[in-house]
Design a protein around this motif. Structure first.
Motif, PDB file in Angstrom:
ATOM      1  N   TYR A 255       0.832  -1.110   0.057  1.00  0.00           N
ATOM      2  CA  TYR A 255       0.042  -0.023  -0.082  1.00  0.00           C
ATOM      3  C   TYR A 255       1.095   1.318   0.042  1.00  0.00           C
ATOM      4  CZ  TYR A 255      -3.207   3.605   1.646  1.00  0.00           C
ATOM      5  OH  TYR A 255      -4.006   4.657   1.947  1.00  0.00           O
ATOM      6  N   GLY A 256       0.776   2.206  -0.895  1.00  0.00           N
ATOM      7  CA  GLY A 256       1.670   3.414  -1.043  1.00  0.00           C
ATOM      8  C   GLY A 256       0.756   4.458  -1.276  1.00  0.00           C
ATOM      9  N   TRP A 257       1.231   5.626  -1.036  1.00  0.00           N
ATOM     10  CA  TRP A 257       0.877   6.970  -1.253  1.00  0.00           C
ATOM     11  C   TRP A 257       2.037   8.033  -1.558  1.00  0.00           C
ATOM     12  CZ3 TRP A 257       1.577   4.770   3.305  1.00  0.00           C
ATOM     13  CH2 TRP A 257       2.477   5.384   4.285  1.00  0.00           C
ATOM     14  N   THR A 258       1.275   9.065  -2.364  1.00  0.00           N
ATOM     15  CA  THR A 258       2.059  10.095  -2.797  1.00  0.00           C
ATOM     16  C   THR A 258       1.104  11.479  -2.720  1.00  0.00           C
ATOM     17  OG1 THR A 258       3.722  10.782  -4.588  1.00  0.00           O
ATOM     18  CG2 THR A 258       1.497   9.907  -5.206  1.00  0.00           C
ATOM     19  N   PRO A 259       1.726  12.569  -2.490  1.00  0.00           N
ATOM     20  CA  PRO A 259       3.152  12.901  -2.110  1.00  0.00           C
ATOM     21  C   PRO A 259       3.537  12.239  -0.681  1.00  0.00           C
ATOM     22  CG  PRO A 259       2.228  14.854  -2.018  1.00  0.00           C
ATOM     23  CD  PRO A 259       1.111  13.804  -2.353  1.00  0.00           C
ATOM     24  N   ASN A 260       4.843  12.194  -0.511  1.00  0.00           N
ATOM     25  CA  ASN A 260       5.327  11.655   0.922  1.00  0.00           C
ATOM     26  C   ASN A 260       5.874  13.080   1.177  1.00  0.00           C
ATOM     27  OD1 ASN A 260       7.857  11.669  -0.824  1.00  0.00           O
ATOM     28  ND2 ASN A 260       8.255   9.551  -0.355  1.00  0.00           N
ATOM     29  N   SER A 261       6.625  13.074   2.231  1.00  0.00           N
ATOM     30  CA  SER A 261       7.560  13.902   2.956  1.00  0.00           C
ATOM     31  C   SER A 261       8.619  14.247   2.143  1.00  0.00           C
ATOM     32  CB  SER A 261       7.383  13.991   4.602  1.00  0.00           C
ATOM     33  OG  SER A 261       8.732  13.198   4.774  1.00  0.00           O
ATOM     34  N   PRO A 262       9.125  15.657   2.154  1.00  0.00           N
ATOM     35  CA  PRO A 262      10.585  15.843   1.668  1.00  0.00           C
ATOM     36  C   PRO A 262      11.443  15.029   2.279  1.00  0.00           C
ATOM     37  CG  PRO A 262       9.582  17.848   1.795  1.00  0.00           C
ATOM     38  CD  PRO A 262       8.477  16.686   2.379  1.00  0.00           C
ATOM     39  N   GLY A 263      11.506  14.829   3.461  1.00  0.00           N
ATOM     40  CA  GLY A 263      12.292  13.975   4.290  1.00  0.00           C
ATOM     41  C   GLY A 263      12.435  12.502   3.713  1.00  0.00           C
ATOM     42  N   GLU A 264      11.300  11.854   3.525  1.00  0.00           N
ATOM     43  CA  GLU A 264      11.165  10.489   3.111  1.00  0.00           C
ATOM     44  C   GLU A 264      11.810  10.533   1.464  1.00  0.00           C
ATOM     45  OE1 GLU A 264       7.367   8.869   5.510  1.00  0.00           O
ATOM     46  OE2 GLU A 264       7.221   9.780   3.540  1.00  0.00           O
ATOM     47  N   LYS A 265      11.300  11.437   0.745  1.00  0.00           N
ATOM     48  CA  LYS A 265      11.678  11.430  -0.880  1.00  0.00           C
ATOM     49  C   LYS A 265      13.269  11.600  -0.942  1.00  0.00           C
ATOM     50  CE  LYS A 265      10.692  13.944  -4.925  1.00  0.00           C
ATOM     51  NZ  LYS A 265       9.816  14.836  -5.634  1.00  0.00           N
ATOM     52  N   GLU A 266      13.782  12.353  -0.076  1.00  0.00           N
ATOM     53  CA  GLU A 266      15.496  12.580  -0.178  1.00  0.00           C
ATOM     54  C   GLU A 266      16.159  11.408   0.212  1.00  0.00           C
ATOM     55  OE1 GLU A 266      15.784  15.969   2.754  1.00  0.00           O
ATOM     56  OE2 GLU A 266      14.864  17.270   1.172  1.00  0.00           O
ATOM     57  N   GLN A 267      15.605  10.523   0.900  1.00  0.00           N
ATOM     58  CA  GLN A 267      16.294   9.394   1.461  1.00  0.00           C
ATOM     59  C   GLN A 267      16.037   8.255   0.435  1.00  0.00           C
ATOM     60  OE1 GLN A 267      16.066   8.178   5.574  1.00  0.00           O
ATOM     61  NE2 GLN A 267      14.830   9.849   5.660  1.00  0.00           N
ATOM     62  N   SER A 268      15.325   8.425  -0.576  1.00  0.00           N
ATOM     63  CA  SER A 268      14.939   7.348  -1.546  1.00  0.00           C
ATOM     64  C   SER A 268      16.130   7.186  -2.556  1.00  0.00           C
ATOM     65  CB  SER A 268      13.574   7.912  -2.225  1.00  0.00           C
ATOM     66  OG  SER A 268      13.386   6.960  -3.410  1.00  0.00           O
ATOM     67  N   PRO A 269      16.312   5.931  -2.865  1.00  0.00           N
ATOM     68  CA  PRO A 269      17.496   5.759  -3.994  1.00  0.00           C
ATOM     69  C   PRO A 269      17.084   6.463  -5.273  1.00  0.00           C
ATOM     70  CG  PRO A 269      16.860   3.705  -3.195  1.00  0.00           C
ATOM     71  CD  PRO A 269      15.796   4.638  -2.445  1.00  0.00           C
ATOM     72  N   SER A 270      15.727   6.467  -5.756  1.00  0.00           N
ATOM     73  CA  SER A 270      15.426   7.181  -6.870  1.00  0.00           C
ATOM     74  C   SER A 270      15.161   8.539  -6.704  1.00  0.00           C
ATOM     75  CB  SER A 270      13.978   6.450  -7.448  1.00  0.00           C
ATOM     76  OG  SER A 270      13.219   6.616  -6.609  1.00  0.00           O
ATOM     77  N   GLY A 271      14.971   9.069  -5.779  1.00  0.00           N
ATOM     78  CA  GLY A 271      14.766  10.603  -5.361  1.00  0.00           C
ATOM     79  C   GLY A 271      13.831  11.502  -6.104  1.00  0.00           C
ATOM     80  N   SER A 272      12.812  10.567  -7.003  1.00  0.00           N
ATOM     81  CA  SER A 272      11.677  11.283  -7.537  1.00  0.00           C
ATOM     82  C   SER A 272      10.430  10.280  -7.664  1.00  0.00           C
ATOM     83  CB  SER A 272      12.018  11.663  -8.851  1.00  0.00           C
ATOM     84  OG  SER A 272      12.493  10.586  -9.541  1.00  0.00           O
TER      85      SER A 272
END
Length: 151
Positions: free
Chosen positions: A134-151
């Protein structure tokens, strides 16, 4: 002889009440979606999402099936739930502390507030369910920055 005349106001009120009653009894998903400004769609698999969905869901595992995608009309805010027996791709997703929660909700979705960690998959945050993800968007900038894909 007595004549019965219906006043225009009374007639208009009767028509409006009948229309409101018809809408409430219909339970039509299209009407509910129009009022909520949310759209729910079902897809057979990840390829079907890629081919037909306006909102990309890049974290879906290749074996994802029975996908439900609910979006706001702008497509920028969404949730997705899928059946899958596969892990998320570590090139796309990494486990981090949860900092966000969905703003569009699916009826059968798990309680994200009970989870302390999520997978950050670009602009999506994803948690495991009993049968998949189960997923959602947008997430927080803090989560997004830690993602390997970053986008």
């Amino acid at each position: 002889m007595t004549s019965h005349r219906t006043s225009p106001l009374l007639l208009a009120l009767a028509v409006a009440a009948g229309g409101a009653l018809s809408l409430s009894l219909a339970g039509c998903t299209g009407i509910q979606q129009a009022l909520s400004q949310e759209v729910t769609a079902e897809y057979t698999d990840a390829a079907d999402v890629a081919a037909r969905a306006a909102t990309p869901v890049p974290w879906l595992p290749a074996d994802a099936t029975a996908i439900v995608l609910k979006t706001k009309r702008d497509g920028e805010v969404a949730t997705a739930m899928t059946r899958s027996g596969s892990a998320l791709d570590p090139k796309t997703c990494v486990e981090v502390e949860r900092q966000s929660a969905p703003t569009v909700h699916l009826d059968d979705a798990p309680d994200v507030y009970a989870k302390g960690r999520v997978f950050a998959c670009g602009a999506w945050s994803v948690i495991a369910t009993d049968t998949g993800w189960y997923g959602w968007t947008p997430n927080s900038p803090g989560e997004k920055e830690q993602s390997p894909s970053g986008s």
